[in-house]
Write a protein that holds these residues in place. Structure first.
Motif, PDB file in Angstrom:
ATOM      1  N   ILE A   2       0.857  -1.199   0.000  1.00 44.08           N
ATOM      2  CA  ILE A   2       0.000   0.000   0.000  1.00 44.08           C
ATOM      3  C   ILE A   2       0.888   1.244   0.000  1.00 44.08           C
ATOM      4  O   ILE A   2       1.785   1.359   0.822  1.00 44.08           O
ATOM      5  N   ILE A   3       0.646   2.081  -0.968  1.00 43.52           N
ATOM      6  CA  ILE A   3       1.401   3.331  -1.044  1.00 43.52           C
ATOM      7  C   ILE A   3       0.476   4.465  -0.630  1.00 43.52           C
ATOM      8  O   ILE A   3      -0.580   4.658  -1.236  1.00 43.52           O
ATOM      9  N   PHE A   4       0.867   5.157   0.432  1.00 44.14           N
ATOM     10  CA  PHE A   4       0.065   6.314   0.817  1.00 44.14           C
ATOM     11  C   PHE A   4       0.966   7.479   1.206  1.00 44.14           C
ATOM     12  O   PHE A   4       2.158   7.312   1.439  1.00 44.14           O
ATOM     13  N   GLY A   5       0.385   8.637   1.234  1.00 41.40           N
ATOM     14  CA  GLY A   5       1.157   9.831   1.572  1.00 41.40           C
ATOM     15  C   GLY A   5       0.250  11.038   1.635  1.00 41.40           C
ATOM     16  O   GLY A   5      -0.964  10.909   1.793  1.00 41.40           O
ATOM     17  N   THR A   6       0.848  12.191   1.490  1.00 46.46           N
ATOM     18  CA  THR A   6       0.061  13.417   1.485  1.00 46.46           C
ATOM     19  C   THR A   6       0.462  14.265   0.289  1.00 46.46           C
ATOM     20  O   THR A   6       1.543  14.129  -0.260  1.00 46.46           O
ATOM     21  N   LYS A   7      -0.452  15.117  -0.086  1.00 46.29           N
ATOM     22  CA  LYS A   7      -0.218  15.988  -1.227  1.00 46.29           C
ATOM     23  C   LYS A   7      -0.721  17.371  -0.851  1.00 46.29           C
ATOM     24  O   LYS A   7      -1.824  17.499  -0.325  1.00 46.29           O
ATOM     25  N   GLY A   8       0.087  18.353  -1.091  1.00 46.34           N
ATOM     26  CA  GLY A   8      -0.317  19.721  -0.779  1.00 46.34           C
ATOM     27  C   GLY A   8      -0.876  20.418  -1.998  1.00 46.34           C
ATOM     28  O   GLY A   8      -0.326  20.299  -3.086  1.00 46.34           O
ATOM     29  N   CYS A   9      -1.992  21.098  -1.803  1.00 45.15           N
ATOM     30  CA  CYS A   9      -2.583  21.870  -2.883  1.00 45.15           C
ATOM     31  C   CYS A   9      -2.687  23.320  -2.437  1.00 45.15           C
ATOM     32  O   CYS A   9      -2.981  23.595  -1.282  1.00 45.15           O
ATOM     33  N   LEU A  10      -2.460  24.215  -3.370  1.00 46.71           N
ATOM     34  CA  LEU A  10      -2.502  25.633  -3.063  1.00 46.71           C
ATOM     35  C   LEU A  10      -3.517  26.304  -3.986  1.00 46.71           C
ATOM     36  O   LEU A  10      -3.471  26.129  -5.198  1.00 46.71           O
ATOM     37  N   TYR A  11      -4.441  27.015  -3.377  1.00 46.39           N
ATOM     38  CA  TYR A  11      -5.452  27.709  -4.165  1.00 46.39           C
ATOM     39  C   TYR A  11      -5.365  29.202  -3.882  1.00 46.39           C
ATOM     40  O   TYR A  11      -5.304  29.598  -2.723  1.00 46.39           O
ATOM     41  N   GLN A  12      -5.357  29.989  -4.926  1.00 45.37           N
ATOM     42  CA  GLN A  12      -5.432  31.434  -4.723  1.00 45.37           C
ATOM     43  C   GLN A  12      -6.890  31.864  -4.778  1.00 45.37           C
ATOM     44  O   GLN A  12      -7.576  31.653  -5.777  1.00 45.37           O
ATOM     45  N   LEU A  13      -7.357  32.437  -3.676  1.00 45.16           N
ATOM     46  CA  LEU A  13      -8.780  32.763  -3.566  1.00 45.16           C
ATOM     47  C   LEU A  13      -9.084  34.180  -4.017  1.00 45.16           C
ATOM     48  O   LEU A  13     -10.120  34.425  -4.628  1.00 45.16           O
ATOM     49  N   ALA A  14      -8.220  35.114  -3.682  1.00 49.00           N
ATOM     50  CA  ALA A  14      -8.506  36.514  -3.997  1.00 49.00           C
ATOM     51  C   ALA A  14      -7.237  37.341  -3.878  1.00 49.00           C
ATOM     52  O   ALA A  14      -6.248  36.892  -3.310  1.00 49.00           O
ATOM     53  N   ILE A  15      -7.307  38.523  -4.443  1.00 46.74           N
ATOM     54  CA  ILE A  15      -6.237  39.504  -4.245  1.00 46.74           C
ATOM     55  C   ILE A  15      -6.876  40.747  -3.620  1.00 46.74           C
ATOM     56  O   ILE A  15      -7.886  41.238  -4.115  1.00 46.74           O
ATOM     57  N   LEU A  16      -6.302  41.175  -2.504  1.00 51.90           N
ATOM     58  CA  LEU A  16      -6.892  42.274  -1.754  1.00 51.90           C
ATOM     59  C   LEU A  16      -5.835  43.310  -1.430  1.00 51.90           C
ATOM     60  O   LEU A  16      -4.668  42.988  -1.311  1.00 51.90           O
ATOM     61  N   THR A  17      -6.292  44.521  -1.226  1.00 53.05           N
ATOM     62  CA  THR A  17      -5.386  45.553  -0.741  1.00 53.05           C
ATOM     63  C   THR A  17      -5.554  45.661   0.768  1.00 53.05           C
ATOM     64  O   THR A  17      -6.633  45.990   1.260  1.00 53.05           O
ATOM     65  N   LEU A  18      -4.484  45.334   1.480  1.00 52.67           N
ATOM     66  CA  LEU A  18      -4.502  45.363   2.941  1.00 52.67           C
ATOM     67  C   LEU A  18      -3.269  46.103   3.424  1.00 52.67           C
ATOM     68  O   LEU A  18      -2.262  46.147   2.725  1.00 52.67           O
ATOM     69  N   VAL A  19      -3.364  46.641   4.611  1.00 47.60           N
ATOM     70  CA  VAL A  19      -2.171  47.225   5.220  1.00 47.60           C
ATOM     71  C   VAL A  19      -1.363  46.072   5.803  1.00 47.60           C
ATOM     72  O   VAL A  19      -1.847  45.294   6.623  1.00 47.60           O
ATOM     73  N   CYS A  20      -0.131  45.966   5.342  1.00 49.09           N
ATOM     74  CA  CYS A  20       0.705  44.831   5.691  1.00 49.09           C
ATOM     75  C   CYS A  20       1.200  44.927   7.131  1.00 49.09           C
ATOM     76  O   CYS A  20       1.598  45.996   7.591  1.00 49.09           O
ATOM     77  N   GLY A  21       1.186  43.803   7.831  1.00 57.31           N
ATOM     78  CA  GLY A  21       1.726  43.760   9.184  1.00 57.31           C
ATOM     79  C   GLY A  21       3.249  43.746   9.211  1.00 57.31           C
ATOM     80  O   GLY A  21       3.864  44.023  10.222  1.00 57.31           O
ATOM     81  N   GLY A  22       3.855  43.419   8.077  1.00 53.45           N
ATOM     82  CA  GLY A  22       5.307  43.335   8.014  1.00 53.45           C
ATOM     83  C   GLY A  22       5.946  44.656   7.629  1.00 53.45           C
ATOM     84  O   GLY A  22       6.837  45.150   8.316  1.00 53.45           O
ATOM     85  N   CYS A  23       5.495  45.250   6.514  1.00 48.48           N
ATOM     86  CA  CYS A  23       6.147  46.460   6.017  1.00 48.48           C
ATOM     87  C   CYS A  23       5.308  47.712   6.232  1.00 48.48           C
ATOM     88  O   CYS A  23       5.784  48.820   6.021  1.00 48.48           O
TER      89      CYS A  23
END
Ligand SMILES: [Zn+2]
Length: 95
Positions: A2-23
């Motif tokens: 039996i071969i099993f594992g995990t797979k990561g998927c990345l979905y881009q949901l939206a693009i927003l203008t936010l005030v960044c907490g970093g810069c």
């Protein structure tokens, strides 16, 4: 065998203008959903974990958000121009 594992998927949901907490800049942020799926014989079966992040496109700072926050942000992003229909009344042309 039996071969099993995990797979990561990345979905881009939206693009927003936010005030960044970093810069501290009001910059465009991508809202992303990261899903880790359990796979059996390389076939994704069900999601093991889902997390949401926003990433600043200016400095690259990534921040975790809750599902509730992500859905609110996504709704905000969608209210701008996404829900417009094609039935705009035509102005009569006068010459
Ligand atoms: Zn930033």
């Amino acid at each position: 065998m039996i071969i099993f594992g995990t797979k990561g998927c990345l979905y881009q949901l939206a693009i927003l203008t936010l005030v960044c907490g970093g810069c501290g800049n009001p910059a465009a942020h991508t809202l992303r959903k990261h899903v880790t799926k359990f796979t059996l014989f390389f076939v994704p079966l069900f999601p093991l974990s889902t997390k949401y992040t926003t990433q600043c496109t200016f400095c690259g700072t990534e921040q975790k958000v809750t599902r509730e926050q992500a859905e609110r942000l996504r709704a905000q992003a969608g209210s701008g121009d996404g829900g417009r229909t094609h039935g705009q009344p035509r102005q009569p042309y006068r010459s």
